[in-house]
Enzyme design. Structure first.
Site, PDB file in Angstrom:
ATOM      1  N   HIS A 191       0.821  -1.212   0.000  1.00  0.00           N
ATOM      2  CA  HIS A 191       0.000   0.000   0.000  1.00  0.00           C
ATOM      3  C   HIS A 191       0.855   1.261   0.000  1.00  0.00           C
ATOM      4  O   HIS A 191       0.492   2.271  -0.568  1.00  0.00           O
ATOM      5  CB  HIS A 191      -0.923   0.023   1.214  1.00  0.00           C
ATOM      6  CG  HIS A 191      -2.111  -0.848   1.029  1.00  0.00           C
ATOM      7  ND1 HIS A 191      -2.232  -2.068   1.620  1.00  0.00           N
ATOM      8  CD2 HIS A 191      -3.216  -0.671   0.283  1.00  0.00           C
ATOM      9  CE1 HIS A 191      -3.358  -2.615   1.251  1.00  0.00           C
ATOM     10  NE2 HIS A 191      -3.988  -1.790   0.444  1.00  0.00           N
ATOM     11  N   ARG A 297     -11.735   0.566 -13.877  1.00  0.00           N
ATOM     12  CA  ARG A 297     -11.719  -0.687 -13.108  1.00  0.00           C
ATOM     13  C   ARG A 297     -12.861  -0.638 -12.085  1.00  0.00           C
ATOM     14  O   ARG A 297     -12.668  -0.249 -10.934  1.00  0.00           O
ATOM     15  CB  ARG A 297     -10.378  -0.854 -12.396  1.00  0.00           C
ATOM     16  CG  ARG A 297      -9.213  -1.183 -13.323  1.00  0.00           C
ATOM     17  CD  ARG A 297      -7.928  -1.398 -12.512  1.00  0.00           C
ATOM     18  NE  ARG A 297      -6.916  -2.140 -13.241  1.00  0.00           N
ATOM     19  CZ  ARG A 297      -5.892  -1.585 -13.884  1.00  0.00           C
ATOM     20  NH1 ARG A 297      -5.742  -0.276 -13.910  1.00  0.00           N
ATOM     21  NH2 ARG A 297      -5.000  -2.345 -14.500  1.00  0.00           N
ATOM     22  N   ARG A 333     -15.142  -1.459 -17.373  1.00  0.00           N
ATOM     23  CA  ARG A 333     -14.911  -2.900 -17.305  1.00  0.00           C
ATOM     24  C   ARG A 333     -15.766  -3.450 -16.167  1.00  0.00           C
ATOM     25  O   ARG A 333     -15.719  -2.931 -15.052  1.00  0.00           O
ATOM     26  CB  ARG A 333     -13.442  -3.200 -17.010  1.00  0.00           C
ATOM     27  CG  ARG A 333     -13.276  -4.700 -16.769  1.00  0.00           C
ATOM     28  CD  ARG A 333     -11.890  -5.120 -16.516  1.00  0.00           C
ATOM     29  NE  ARG A 333     -11.373  -4.721 -15.235  1.00  0.00           N
ATOM     30  CZ  ARG A 333     -10.090  -4.858 -14.907  1.00  0.00           C
ATOM     31  NH1 ARG A 333      -9.243  -5.344 -15.787  1.00  0.00           N
ATOM     32  NH2 ARG A 333      -9.657  -4.496 -13.722  1.00  0.00           N
ATOM     33  N   GLU A 431      -6.977 -11.203 -22.311  1.00  0.00           N
ATOM     34  CA  GLU A 431      -5.934 -11.332 -21.288  1.00  0.00           C
ATOM     35  C   GLU A 431      -5.657 -12.786 -20.944  1.00  0.00           C
ATOM     36  O   GLU A 431      -4.971 -13.081 -19.968  1.00  0.00           O
ATOM     37  CB  GLU A 431      -6.263 -10.503 -20.045  1.00  0.00           C
ATOM     38  CG  GLU A 431      -7.651 -10.682 -19.492  1.00  0.00           C
ATOM     39  CD  GLU A 431      -7.971  -9.723 -18.347  1.00  0.00           C
ATOM     40  OE1 GLU A 431      -7.070  -9.062 -17.822  1.00  0.00           O
ATOM     41  OE2 GLU A 431      -9.153  -9.672 -17.962  1.00  0.00           O
ATOM     42  N   ASN A 454      -1.133  -7.222 -18.503  1.00  0.00           N
ATOM     43  CA  ASN A 454      -0.641  -7.646 -17.182  1.00  0.00           C
ATOM     44  C   ASN A 454      -0.982  -9.118 -16.960  1.00  0.00           C
ATOM     45  O   ASN A 454      -0.134  -9.925 -16.595  1.00  0.00           O
ATOM     46  CB  ASN A 454      -1.287  -6.819 -16.064  1.00  0.00           C
ATOM     47  CG  ASN A 454      -1.208  -5.333 -16.312  1.00  0.00           C
ATOM     48  OD1 ASN A 454      -0.355  -4.881 -17.054  1.00  0.00           O
ATOM     49  ND2 ASN A 454      -2.098  -4.569 -15.702  1.00  0.00           N
ATOM     50  N   ASP A 455      -2.253  -9.448 -17.196  1.00  0.00           N
ATOM     51  CA  ASP A 455      -2.645 -10.847 -17.024  1.00  0.00           C
ATOM     52  C   ASP A 455      -2.176 -11.706 -18.192  1.00  0.00           C
ATOM     53  O   ASP A 455      -1.783 -12.851 -17.992  1.00  0.00           O
ATOM     54  CB  ASP A 455      -4.169 -10.956 -16.855  1.00  0.00           C
ATOM     55  CG  ASP A 455      -4.576 -10.678 -15.418  1.00  0.00           C
ATOM     56  OD1 ASP A 455      -3.882 -11.157 -14.500  1.00  0.00           O
ATOM     57  OD2 ASP A 455      -5.579  -9.970 -15.200  1.00  0.00           O
ATOM     58  N   ARG A 465       2.047 -12.672 -11.456  1.00  0.00           N
ATOM     59  CA  ARG A 465       2.401 -11.250 -11.513  1.00  0.00           C
ATOM     60  C   ARG A 465       2.598 -10.634 -10.131  1.00  0.00           C
ATOM     61  O   ARG A 465       3.124  -9.541  -9.992  1.00  0.00           O
ATOM     62  CB  ARG A 465       1.356 -10.453 -12.318  1.00  0.00           C
ATOM     63  CG  ARG A 465       0.010 -10.365 -11.649  1.00  0.00           C
ATOM     64  CD  ARG A 465      -1.064  -9.831 -12.592  1.00  0.00           C
ATOM     65  NE  ARG A 465      -1.385  -8.433 -12.339  1.00  0.00           N
ATOM     66  CZ  ARG A 465      -2.462  -7.819 -12.812  1.00  0.00           C
ATOM     67  NH1 ARG A 465      -3.324  -8.455 -13.578  1.00  0.00           N
ATOM     68  NH2 ARG A 465      -2.707  -6.559 -12.543  1.00  0.00           N
ATOM     69  N   CYS A 502      -4.849  -2.001 -22.682  1.00  0.00           N
ATOM     70  CA  CYS A 502      -5.089  -1.250 -21.444  1.00  0.00           C
ATOM     71  C   CYS A 502      -4.203  -1.748 -20.301  1.00  0.00           C
ATOM     72  O   CYS A 502      -4.274  -1.244 -19.189  1.00  0.00           O
ATOM     73  CB  CYS A 502      -6.564  -1.289 -21.049  1.00  0.00           C
ATOM     74  SG  CYS A 502      -7.150  -2.930 -20.672  1.00  0.00           S
TER      75      CYS A 502
END
Ligand code: PEP
Ligand code: MG
Length: 545
Positions: A191, A297, A333, A431, A454-455, A465, A502
């Site tokens: 975080h 998101r 999404r 993805e 990313n995925d 990841r 994206c």
């Protein structure tokens, strides 16, 4: 001069004095007590005060870094209400007749160890949180002032160095006095790293600076090259002053690109959109002149809530974003929870392989009421702007067909209720390798593809990841990934689908020219990258081989 290498949490250059935040060595002493009841009451009063402090921190964080990033302080407040945690402290006080400080420290250590031993990276990181709240209660019990702060009379700005920074410590720092963060520990997914990025402050993690301390020394943080210099020599200082000035000059120059087209020297155009997590990010999208929102998101709306967000709450959020974007495209999404994004009230079971588990569209097609509520809210909001919808983690044509059936039901419901909506473009995220390989078939079903690199990288290379140990071989430039991108563009275009990216790779300037040559129609990147990519595009000439 010392030159220490770390890992980049956020780029940028900072030059200035170092302020080291060492946690006061709070050695908690074990003291025998007579009256356990009174000691438990003392603990409970301290716990209440700590909860009050956290509430204050939450409010401060909401203002400074937005709701999604402030949520950690709500988690801390919840931890302070956790019955297992509280029972453990009370039991230790009672059974061992010891002081509350000792009971809290012991409980904090036990719980932190328990979290640290878990398999899940997200849970592992909660070990730091449980330590953080325990230290807070101990500090209140010992009636010490909160130490971490750079406010007050100090006018100077500092590079903050610390072993590790808890989220509560990061947010307490007066942002206007912080030049950069440097920590020995921490991971890119913590975080604190996320807060640093949101605060737009250069940050390095994993920096092994000298044990004897660096407080008061002069430092340079190179957030582009992952370097931390302590007491640099005059040449290094001069070199970095120049680099910093160049960097600032670049930022100023980029401002001049506002309002300009995303067009190469030879006239090829591409859309540049922005990725957001919630309504509060829209200001940044507009300030950086993005042409639209390529990835909203929406799961952050669920992550921020304590229960399923209602249709009304979702409608309000989507409508606000659509209205603020004033006719520019907003691609929402649908819910992508599961894996690293866990929402307690969904009651999802713990899984062996959560990234390959019950997540995203799989949940939506199984628990269709949740899905329908979201779709209804999105369709209602479509009336107020230009909304498009895309679906995550698709692996088959059948899934898309089922989605369309559900959409037809949702639209019929809106018609029956006399609620207006517009037709929206429907797209899917590409993805999974499966979606890539059948992209020719999927293209017949939808209006657009948006590639989640990313995925796609994690599933193609079989590399988690989230795993920091594999950071160095998680390679989105892998030839397998690049070939997949080209395949998706070609298959999409054959059927009249537009195709974008994206995932984080979309913002990789070393590949901008490659993406243009591949024929991508859109890149959706974090708002702060828009102008840099625009610059890159405008300096590219595809007629030169
Ligand atoms: C992706 O996988 O590339 C993507 C954009 O989605 P997320 O990072 O939210 O999983
Ligand atoms: Mg994804």
């Amino acid at each position: 001069m010392q030159n220490i290498t770390g890992k980049i949490a956020f780029g940028g250059i900072a030059i200035g004095k170092i302020k080291e935040i060492s946690k006061e060595n709070n050695v908690v002493r074990r003291v025998k007590i007579e009256d356990a009841k009174a000691e438990i009451a003392r603990f409970e009063a301290a716990r209440d005060q700590a909860a009050e402090e956290l509430k204050g921190l939450y409010d401060k964080a909401v203002k400074e870094v937005g709701e999604a990033n402030a949520a950690i302080f709500e988690v801390h407040q919840m931890m302070l209400e956790d019955e297992d945690y509280l029972d453990s402290v009370r039991n230790i006080i009672e059974a061992q007749s010891v002081n509350a400080e000792f009971a809290v420290a012991t409980t904090g250590d036990n719980f932190a160890r328990m979290f640290a031993d878990m398999d899940d990276d997200y849970m592992k990181e909660r070990a730091a949180d449980v330590k953080d709240i325990s230290e807070r209660v101990i500090r209140v019990l010992s009636q010490k002032e909160e130490k971490v702060n750079t406010s007050g009379a100090e006018k100077e700005k500092y590079i903050i160095a610390a072993d590790d920074l808890a989220p509560s410590e990061t947010v307490q720092l007066d942002k206007s006095k912080v030049l950069a963060f440097v920590t020995r520990h921490g991971s890119t997914n913590s975080h604190t790293a996320i807060l640093a990025r949101t605060m737009n402050i250069p940050a390095l993690i994993g920096v092994d600076f000298p044990e004897e301390g660096v407080d008061g020394q002069f430092g340079i943080v190179d957030g582009f090259d992952a370097k931390f210099f302590v007491e640099p020599d005059e040449d290094t200082k001069a070199e970095y002053r120049k680099l910093k000035e160049e960097n600032e000059q670049k930022k100023r120059l980029l401002q001049e690109l506002k309002g300009k087209e995303n067009i190469t020297k030879d006239g090829t155009k591409i859309n540049l959109y922005a990725n957001i997590g919630g309504v509060s990010d829209v200001a940044n999208v507009l300030a950086n002149d993005a042409g639209g929102i390529g990835l909203f998101r929406s799961e952050f709306l669920y992550l921020e809530s304590e229960n399923y967000p209602t249709e009304e709450a979702q409608f309000a959020a989507y409508k606000t974003v659509a209205e603020n974007m004033a006719g520019k495209k907003v691609i929402i999404r649908t819910l992508d929870i599961g894996a690293d994004k866990q929402v307690g009230y969904f009651g999802l079971e713990k899984e062996e392989n959560p990234a390959m588990g019950y997540r995203a569209i799989r949940i939506c097609l199984d628990r269709t009421e949740i899905f329908k509520t979201q779709l209804r809210a999105i369709y209602r909001a479509s009336y107020y702007g230009t909304i498009a919808i895309m679906f995550p983690m698709i692996i088959s044509v059948n899934e898309v067909k089922k989605i369309k059936e559900i959409i037809a039901e949702v639209k019929a419901g809106l018609d029956a209720d006399g609620i207006p909506y517009k037709d929206v473009e429907l797209g899917i995220m590409i993805e999974t390798p499966a979606a890539v390989m059948i992209s020719d078939l999927l293209a017949k079903e939808v209006d657009f593809f948006s590639i989640g690199t990313n995925d796609l990288t994690q599933y193609t290379l079989a590399i988690d990841r989230q795993n920091p140990k594999l950071d160095n071989i998680y390679d989105s430039h892998h030839e397998a990934v690049l070939r997949m991108l080209k395949m998706v563009v070609d298959n999409g275009h054959k059927e009249g689908c537009w195709v974008g990216i994206c995932g984080e790779l979309g913002a990789d300037e070393t590949l901008t020219e490659t993406f243009l040559r591949m024929g991508f129609d859109e890149l959706s990147v974090s708002p702060s990258m828009i102008l840099r990519i625009r610059d890159k595009i405008r300096n590219t000439d595809l007629s030169v081989k």
